[in-house]
Design a protein around this motif. Structure first.
Motif, PDB file in Angstrom:
ATOM      1  N   ASN A 275       1.514  36.647 105.607  1.00 34.13           N
ATOM      2  CA  ASN A 275       1.384  35.709 104.491  1.00 34.13           C
ATOM      3  C   ASN A 275       1.817  36.331 103.170  1.00 34.13           C
ATOM      4  O   ASN A 275       2.478  35.701 102.347  1.00 34.13           O
ATOM      5  CB  ASN A 275      -0.064  35.215 104.374  1.00 34.13           C
ATOM      6  CG  ASN A 275      -0.429  34.227 105.456  1.00 34.13           C
ATOM      7  OD1 ASN A 275       0.440  33.677 106.124  1.00 34.13           O
ATOM      8  ND2 ASN A 275      -1.712  34.009 105.659  1.00 34.13           N
TER       9      ASN A 275
ATOM     10  N   TYR B  91       4.130  25.444 105.297  1.00 31.86           N
ATOM     11  CA  TYR B  91       3.469  26.706 104.942  1.00 31.86           C
ATOM     12  C   TYR B  91       2.310  26.532 103.961  1.00 31.86           C
ATOM     13  O   TYR B  91       1.675  27.509 103.577  1.00 31.86           O
ATOM     14  CB  TYR B  91       4.479  27.680 104.309  1.00 31.86           C
ATOM     15  CG  TYR B  91       5.578  28.136 105.234  1.00 31.86           C
ATOM     16  CD1 TYR B  91       5.295  28.876 106.376  1.00 31.86           C
ATOM     17  CD2 TYR B  91       6.904  27.814 104.967  1.00 31.86           C
ATOM     18  CE1 TYR B  91       6.303  29.289 107.221  1.00 31.86           C
ATOM     19  CE2 TYR B  91       7.920  28.229 105.819  1.00 31.86           C
ATOM     20  CZ  TYR B  91       7.619  28.958 106.939  1.00 31.86           C
ATOM     21  OH  TYR B  91       8.610  29.369 107.780  1.00 31.86           O
TER      22      TYR B  91
ATOM     23  N   ALA C  59      -3.783  32.606 101.785  1.00 35.60           N
ATOM     24  CA  ALA C  59      -3.475  33.887 101.148  1.00 35.60           C
ATOM     25  C   ALA C  59      -4.021  33.926  99.726  1.00 35.60           C
ATOM     26  O   ALA C  59      -4.542  34.952  99.269  1.00 35.60           O
ATOM     27  CB  ALA C  59      -1.959  34.102 101.143  1.00 35.60           C
TER      28      ALA C  59
ATOM     29  N   ARG D 169      -1.227  28.001 104.766  1.00 25.55           N
ATOM     30  CA  ARG D 169      -1.234  29.460 104.880  1.00 25.55           C
ATOM     31  C   ARG D 169      -1.090  30.127 103.510  1.00 25.55           C
ATOM     32  O   ARG D 169      -1.692  31.183 103.259  1.00 25.55           O
ATOM     33  CB  ARG D 169      -0.115  29.912 105.825  1.00 25.55           C
ATOM     34  CG  ARG D 169      -0.504  29.792 107.302  1.00 25.55           C
ATOM     35  CD  ARG D 169       0.676  29.965 108.227  1.00 25.55           C
ATOM     36  NE  ARG D 169       1.509  28.756 108.257  1.00 25.55           N
ATOM     37  CZ  ARG D 169       2.644  28.664 108.934  1.00 25.55           C
ATOM     38  NH1 ARG D 169       3.106  29.716 109.610  1.00 25.55           N
ATOM     39  NH2 ARG D 169       3.332  27.529 108.934  1.00 25.55           N
TER      40      ARG D 169
END
Length: 442
Positions: free
Chosen positions: A218, A369, A376, A372
């Motif tokens: 990530n 994404y 992060a 994710r």
């Protein structure tokens, strides 16, 4: 959209808003009730030192963000989000049942494990919370939606802390606290059943269950896109800044201002309401657009009002040193009200700062994404909050007072703002363009 509050009447947003708000509310009711019991009734729970436990317990809640955020982000990208939310809310009910047993049998180990599990609950919900909005809101509604979510979260945190402290002080606190946290959890699940479907962006993804390697993946992902990296640093700094100040409000109220719990609640309430107002205000100031120009204006306000707050609090402390017998009511009322105004404007500035940054993450990340990247970001937020505690301890070890800590933090905030502008000049140019447009419209 002319009125951002109209989102609260729409099924695509309303059940999600109340579900996430009740989750934040329950987190803080439970945490505060537990910490209140540990602080004031340590003997009934353990032979360990109460002040040590009050310091360590919040760490149990933060720990899961390091351990499970990477997995949570993958799950939110792979599976349908409303299903994940309902499963997380069922988990919350189970955790609150477990916590209730801990309260009723006076088991600190059971309560500490429940606190850790609530951290897991919040970790799993985090990536869904911010990646849900881009799926259901239009681009020109993201600022409004994020403003409402931030406002709801801070108000929920405030009300949860107030209710938790009150429940923890009751004679039959075990029963009333257990009943409250269970009812809140059940209500959250009931409302979550109305959240609309949110199709998975990457259903074919293979889950990497190794949190270390997935976290590294990530980091590589958003490091390759410096706009995302700088945005995540900026958001994480907000939580460092807020954690540094808010952690000292109780000691400032008690020792610095010679006040009581009421004065601590006043500081916390005014700050939380200020953040809520600033978050809501973003929609009006940005006119529904992604407006990074507000970030630097918010950062400037954070430093200005944190510094003035520190200066005023320091002046009040000097009055007490010169007049040891005085109470808070005896000091200069001008200083007292100026300090409260600083706290309010500090909160407003924080709201203006943080909302555009979340809109940035949501609007500039590929849909596949998003969860994710949010995961992060949550890991970085948790890291910065832990670092804030170490930062405060370091400065206190050098003999600095709480007002001096606030002054140093205000100065450091300017350095971070400068770093953001150097690494991503868009922040500076957007701010200048926004100010020019504002003056041109006058």
């Amino acid at each position: 959209m002319n009125n951002q509050f109209s989102l609260l009447t729409q099924n695509r947003f309303r059940p999600f808003f109340w579900t996430q708000g009740l989750g934040a509310f329950n987190d803080n009711v439970f945490k505060t009730a537990l910490i209140t019991q540990v602080a004031f009734n340590t003997a009934s729970l353990t032979t360990l030192d109460g002040s040590t436990l009050v310091t360590l317990l919040p760490g149990l809640f933060i720990l899961p963000f390091f351990l499970f955020s990477a997995s949570a982000g993958q799950l939110a990208d792979k599976y349908e989000k409303s299903q994940i939310i309902r499963l997380v809310k069922l988990l919350e009910i189970a955790i609150m049942l477990f916590a209730s047993i801990g309260f009723l049998i006076h088991s600190l180990a059971t309560l500490a494990l429940a606190l850790f599990l609530m951290g897991v609950h919040s970790t799993m919900f985090g990536p869904v919370k911010y990646s849900y909005l881009p799926q259901h809101l239009k681009a020109n509604e993201l600022t409004a939606g994020n403003g409402l979510v931030e406002m709801g979260s801070f108000v929920a945190i405030l009300l949860g802390q107030v209710l938790g402290a009150w429940l923890g002080s009751l004679p039959q606190h075990e029963f009333f606290t257990s009943l409250s946290i269970l009812l809140i959890a059940i209500s959250g699940y009931h409302i979550s059943r109305s959240i609309p479907l949110s199709p998975a962006p990457v259903p074919e993804m293979k889950i990497n269950w190794n949190p270390v390697s997935e976290t590294i993946n990530n980091v590589r992902l958003f490091w390759a896109q410096q706009t995302l990296w700088v945005g995540i640093v900026a958001i994480s700094w907000f939580w460092f800044f807020g954690a540094t100040l808010l952690a000292q409000f109780p000691n400032l109220a008690k020792d610095g201002l010679h006040g009581s719990e009421r004065d601590f609640i006043a500081l916390l309430s005014i700050f939380s309401v200020g953040v809520g107002i600033g978050s809501i205000w973003c929609e009006k100031l940005s006119k529904g657009k992604q407006e990074l120009g507000l970030v630097m204006l918010g950062a400037a306000g954070m430093s200005l009002f944190a510094w003035d707050f520190a200066s005023t609090a320091g002046s009040i402390q000097q009055q007490f040193l010169a007049n040891p017998g005085w109470s808070l009511q005896a000091i200069s009322q001008l200083d007292y009200w100026r300090m409260l105004l600083d706290v309010a404007l500090l909160g407003v500035s924080g709201g203006l700062y943080i909302v555009p940054l979340y809109v940035l993450l949501q609007s500039r990340v590929e849909a596949r994404y998003q969860s994710r990247v949010i995961a992060a970001n949550n890991i970085m937020n948790a890291l910065f909050m832990v670092l804030s505690a170490g930062f405060s301890l370091l400065l206190f070890g050098q003999g600095l007072s709480i007002p001096q800590l606030f002054s140093v933090t205000a100065g450091l905030n300017l350095l971070v703002a400068g770093y953001l502008c150097l690494r991503q000049p868009e922040y500076w140019f957007s701010s200048m363009a926004y100010v020019k447009r504002w003056f041109a419209s006058e």
